[in-house]
Design a protein around this motif. Structure first.
Motif, PDB file in Angstrom:
ATOM      1  N   ARG A  51      -3.549  10.603  -9.239  1.00 36.15           N
ATOM      2  CA  ARG A  51      -3.790  11.791  -8.412  1.00 36.15           C
ATOM      3  C   ARG A  51      -3.266  11.591  -7.007  1.00 36.15           C
ATOM      4  NH1 ARG A  51      -8.065  13.049  -5.274  1.00 36.15           N
ATOM      5  NH2 ARG A  51      -9.264  11.298  -6.094  1.00 36.15           N
ATOM      6  N   THR A  52      -3.645  10.487  -6.370  1.00 32.04           N
ATOM      7  CA  THR A  52      -3.120  10.101  -5.062  1.00 32.04           C
ATOM      8  C   THR A  52      -2.923   8.600  -5.083  1.00 32.04           C
ATOM      9  OG1 THR A  52      -5.290   9.675  -4.047  1.00 32.04           O
ATOM     10  CG2 THR A  52      -4.451  11.942  -3.918  1.00 32.04           C
ATOM     11  N   VAL A  53      -2.092   8.089  -4.198  1.00 30.24           N
ATOM     12  CA  VAL A  53      -1.856   6.643  -4.140  1.00 30.24           C
ATOM     13  C   VAL A  53      -3.152   5.904  -3.827  1.00 30.24           C
ATOM     14  CG1 VAL A  53      -0.633   4.811  -2.905  1.00 30.24           C
ATOM     15  CG2 VAL A  53       0.577   6.897  -3.537  1.00 30.24           C
ATOM     16  N   ALA A  54      -4.018   6.523  -3.037  1.00 31.61           N
ATOM     17  CA  ALA A  54      -5.271   5.873  -2.654  1.00 31.61           C
ATOM     18  C   ALA A  54      -6.183   5.629  -3.856  1.00 31.61           C
ATOM     19  CB  ALA A  54      -6.003   6.705  -1.609  1.00 31.61           C
ATOM     20  N   THR A  55      -6.012   6.405  -4.920  1.00 31.77           N
ATOM     21  CA  THR A  55      -6.853   6.246  -6.106  1.00 31.77           C
ATOM     22  C   THR A  55      -6.219   5.338  -7.154  1.00 31.77           C
ATOM     23  OG1 THR A  55      -5.888   8.166  -7.246  1.00 31.77           O
ATOM     24  CG2 THR A  55      -7.768   8.577  -5.782  1.00 31.77           C
ATOM     25  N   MET A  56      -5.039   4.796  -6.868  1.00 31.87           N
ATOM     26  CA  MET A  56      -4.267   4.061  -7.871  1.00 31.87           C
ATOM     27  C   MET A  56      -4.300   2.560  -7.596  1.00 31.87           C
ATOM     28  SD  MET A  56      -1.073   6.758  -7.894  1.00 31.87           S
ATOM     29  CE  MET A  56      -0.084   5.946  -9.158  1.00 31.87           C
ATOM     30  N   PRO A  57      -5.112   1.810  -8.350  1.00 34.41           N
ATOM     31  CA  PRO A  57      -5.157   0.359  -8.145  1.00 34.41           C
ATOM     32  C   PRO A  57      -3.814  -0.285  -8.419  1.00 34.41           C
ATOM     33  CG  PRO A  57      -6.281   0.980 -10.177  1.00 34.41           C
ATOM     34  CD  PRO A  57      -5.990   2.246  -9.444  1.00 34.41           C
ATOM     35  N   PHE A  58      -3.492  -1.303  -7.628  1.00 41.09           N
ATOM     36  CA  PHE A  58      -2.276  -2.115  -7.753  1.00 41.09           C
ATOM     37  C   PHE A  58      -0.998  -1.403  -7.303  1.00 41.09           C
ATOM     38  CE2 PHE A  58      -4.953  -3.480 -11.469  1.00 41.09           C
ATOM     39  CZ  PHE A  58      -5.372  -4.689 -10.941  1.00 41.09           C
ATOM     40  N   ALA A  59      -1.076  -0.142  -6.860  1.00 40.76           N
ATOM     41  CA  ALA A  59       0.158   0.601  -6.552  1.00 40.76           C
ATOM     42  C   ALA A  59       1.005  -0.108  -5.502  1.00 40.76           C
ATOM     43  CB  ALA A  59      -0.180   2.018  -6.096  1.00 40.76           C
ATOM     44  N   ASP A  60       0.388  -0.503  -4.396  1.00 38.76           N
ATOM     45  CA  ASP A  60       1.160  -1.116  -3.318  1.00 38.76           C
ATOM     46  C   ASP A  60       1.712  -2.475  -3.723  1.00 38.76           C
ATOM     47  OD1 ASP A  60       0.813   1.053  -1.648  1.00 38.76           O
ATOM     48  OD2 ASP A  60      -0.975   0.230  -0.680  1.00 38.76           O
ATOM     49  N   GLU A  61       0.897  -3.301  -4.365  1.00 39.81           N
ATOM     50  CA  GLU A  61       1.379  -4.635  -4.708  1.00 39.81           C
ATOM     51  C   GLU A  61       2.442  -4.589  -5.814  1.00 39.81           C
ATOM     52  OE1 GLU A  61      -1.803  -6.912  -7.258  1.00 39.81           O
ATOM     53  OE2 GLU A  61      -2.875  -5.609  -5.854  1.00 39.81           O
ATOM     54  N   LEU A  62       2.361  -3.615  -6.695  1.00 41.96           N
ATOM     55  CA  LEU A  62       3.402  -3.482  -7.717  1.00 41.96           C
ATOM     56  C   LEU A  62       4.738  -3.080  -7.094  1.00 41.96           C
ATOM     57  CD1 LEU A  62       1.354  -1.727 -10.533  1.00 41.96           C
ATOM     58  CD2 LEU A  62       2.391  -4.000 -10.667  1.00 41.96           C
ATOM     59  N   ARG A  63       4.702  -2.136  -6.149  1.00 42.92           N
ATOM     60  CA  ARG A  63       5.945  -1.738  -5.494  1.00 42.92           C
ATOM     61  C   ARG A  63       6.512  -2.876  -4.651  1.00 42.92           C
ATOM     62  NH1 ARG A  63       4.637   4.342  -3.317  1.00 42.92           N
ATOM     63  NH2 ARG A  63       2.802   3.278  -2.486  1.00 42.92           N
ATOM     64  N   THR A  64       5.623  -3.639  -4.010  1.00 44.83           N
ATOM     65  CA  THR A  64       6.082  -4.777  -3.217  1.00 44.83           C
ATOM     66  C   THR A  64       6.663  -5.873  -4.109  1.00 44.83           C
ATOM     67  OG1 THR A  64       4.443  -4.329  -1.502  1.00 44.83           O
ATOM     68  CG2 THR A  64       5.381  -6.546  -1.565  1.00 44.83           C
ATOM     69  N   GLY A  65       5.989  -6.137  -5.219  1.00 41.87           N
ATOM     70  CA  GLY A  65       6.408  -7.249  -6.072  1.00 41.87           C
ATOM     71  C   GLY A  65       7.602  -6.953  -6.952  1.00 41.87           C
ATOM     72  N   TYR A  66       7.786  -5.679  -7.345  1.00 39.04           N
ATOM     73  CA  TYR A  66       8.828  -5.368  -8.323  1.00 39.04           C
ATOM     74  C   TYR A  66       9.868  -4.374  -7.821  1.00 39.04           C
ATOM     75  CZ  TYR A  66       5.674  -7.721 -11.549  1.00 39.04           C
ATOM     76  OH  TYR A  66       4.864  -8.645 -12.168  1.00 39.04           O
ATOM     77  N   GLY A  67       9.699  -3.862  -6.615  1.00 42.97           N
ATOM     78  CA  GLY A  67      10.723  -3.018  -6.010  1.00 42.97           C
ATOM     79  C   GLY A  67      11.069  -1.795  -6.827  1.00 42.97           C
ATOM     80  N   ASP A  68      12.362  -1.613  -7.094  1.00 37.91           N
ATOM     81  CA  ASP A  68      12.850  -0.406  -7.764  1.00 37.91           C
ATOM     82  C   ASP A  68      12.440  -0.324  -9.231  1.00 37.91           C
ATOM     83  OD1 ASP A  68      14.043   0.342  -5.427  1.00 37.91           O
ATOM     84  OD2 ASP A  68      16.044  -0.397  -5.966  1.00 37.91           O
ATOM     85  N   ARG A  69      11.915  -1.389  -9.772  1.00 39.15           N
ATOM     86  CA  ARG A  69      11.429  -1.323 -11.155  1.00 39.15           C
ATOM     87  C   ARG A  69      10.235  -0.376 -11.283  1.00 39.15           C
ATOM     88  NH1 ARG A  69      12.869  -5.959 -14.439  1.00 39.15           N
ATOM     89  NH2 ARG A  69      13.822  -7.645 -13.238  1.00 39.15           N
ATOM     90  N   VAL A  70       9.526  -0.147 -10.180  1.00 37.95           N
ATOM     91  CA  VAL A  70       8.277   0.614 -10.197  1.00 37.95           C
ATOM     92  C   VAL A  70       8.473   1.978  -9.546  1.00 37.95           C
ATOM     93  CG1 VAL A  70       5.878   0.690  -9.388  1.00 37.95           C
ATOM     94  CG2 VAL A  70       6.878  -1.480 -10.189  1.00 37.95           C
TER      95      VAL A  70
END
Length: 302
Positions: A138-157
């Motif tokens: 619904r929003t990024v704030a409600t999505m666990p792991f969103a920031d660390e996944l984008r940081t760790g995997y870049g364009d894959r996510v």
């Protein structure tokens, strides 16, 4: 069951808490991406949660719990009453959603459906496969792991917050995949239905939170013959095989009682089961919380 201690409980998104469970009696049972465990809560409820830590860590399990507004008592207890230091029994891991070898993967996660996908993505990348994650919430704030996944995997996510971006169109994603790619999807029913409409055949693997609606002939009574004990148990039209066996003295483990977790699996020796689960019982097995019999008698290995 395995005895654990709740080592850490911390919020990681709006309405989402992460639990770290440390083995209290030595190393915990091994697991692979896609596995889940039954967590026995102090309020006598048993709930199933996907493991989302590192399979290499034999000392701890990690699960993540969203506070469900329509909670039947499980997530509400975890969020409001569960405290660190508490001793909790946890089942050995079961895996009805295994990650099969492939050169390419597309992972689709909706909301808390990200939990089994996190270790899958890590394993796929570590194996050198091409892997893409589409994560919807619904929003990024409600999505666990969103920031660390984008940081760790870049364009894959690719993260889609539906309040801002709407829902992703899956058809272009399907067009990008090679014939050897596998698709793994976990999330709400609407996402699973959309995935089934676009991806077909052996390439699509789903994990459901809730059973699908199915229609069967009216329930009728039948007999279960417990081969090892010799006991014959009558199953009434209005009771499940699981309940009938419990009443007869067979303490079969159970969790969801909806045919989605697999904890009540039993072996069928003879007779024809009517499979009503959403997992896909292996040959010679059945999930006795929901499945029944097409024959007048089932012989089981009890």
């Amino acid at each position: 069951m395995q005895r654990t201690v709740l080592e850490q409980a911390e919020p990681i998104a709006e309405g989402v808490v992460s639990l770290i469970l440390r083995g209290a009696e030595g190393p915990l049972a091994p697991w692979e991406p896609g596995a889940h465990v039954d967590l026995a809560l102090p309020n006598w409820l048993i709930r199933q949660y996907s493991l989302c830590g590192s399979p290499a860590d034999r000392d701890r399990y990690r699960v993540v719990v969203r506070h469900d507004r329509l909670s039947r008592g499980g997530s509400e207890y975890v969020h409001l009453f569960l405290r660190t230091g508490r001793t909790l029994d946890v089942s050995r891991p079961r895996n009805n959603f295994p990650l099969l070898p492939a050169p390419e993967y597309l992972f689709l996660a909706g909301g808390i459906g990200i939990t089994p996908i996190v270790p899958m993505l890590a394993a796929a990348v570590a194996a050198g496969a091409s892997a893409t994650l589409v994560y919807v919430g619904r929003t990024v704030a409600t999505m666990p792991f969103a920031d660390e996944l984008r940081t760790g995997y870049g364009d894959r996510v690719r993260v889609y917050a539906t309040e801002e971006n709407g829902r992703p169109d899956l058809a272009p994603l399907a067009a990008e995949l090679s014939p050897r790619a596998l698709v793994y999807c976990c999330g709400p029913a609407s996402m699973l239905d959309a995935a089934e409409a676009v991806f077909s055949g052996q390439r699509l693997h789903l994990e459901r939170f809730r059973p699908t609606v199915k229609e069967f002939a009216p329930d009728r009574p039948f007999e279960v013959h417990c081969v090892r004990s010799g006991q014959r148990v009558q199953v009434g039209a209005e009771e499940s095989v699981l309940d009938a066996l419990h009443h007869a003295g067979y303490p079969i483990p159970s969790g969801c009682r909806e045919g989605v977790c697999g904890s009540c699996e039993i072996a069928v020796v003879d007779g024809e089961p009517e499979h009503r689960d959403d997992i896909g019982a292996p040959p010679g097995r059945m999930y006795c919380c929901v499945s029944r019999a097409l024959s007048s008698r089932l012989s089981v290995d009890l």
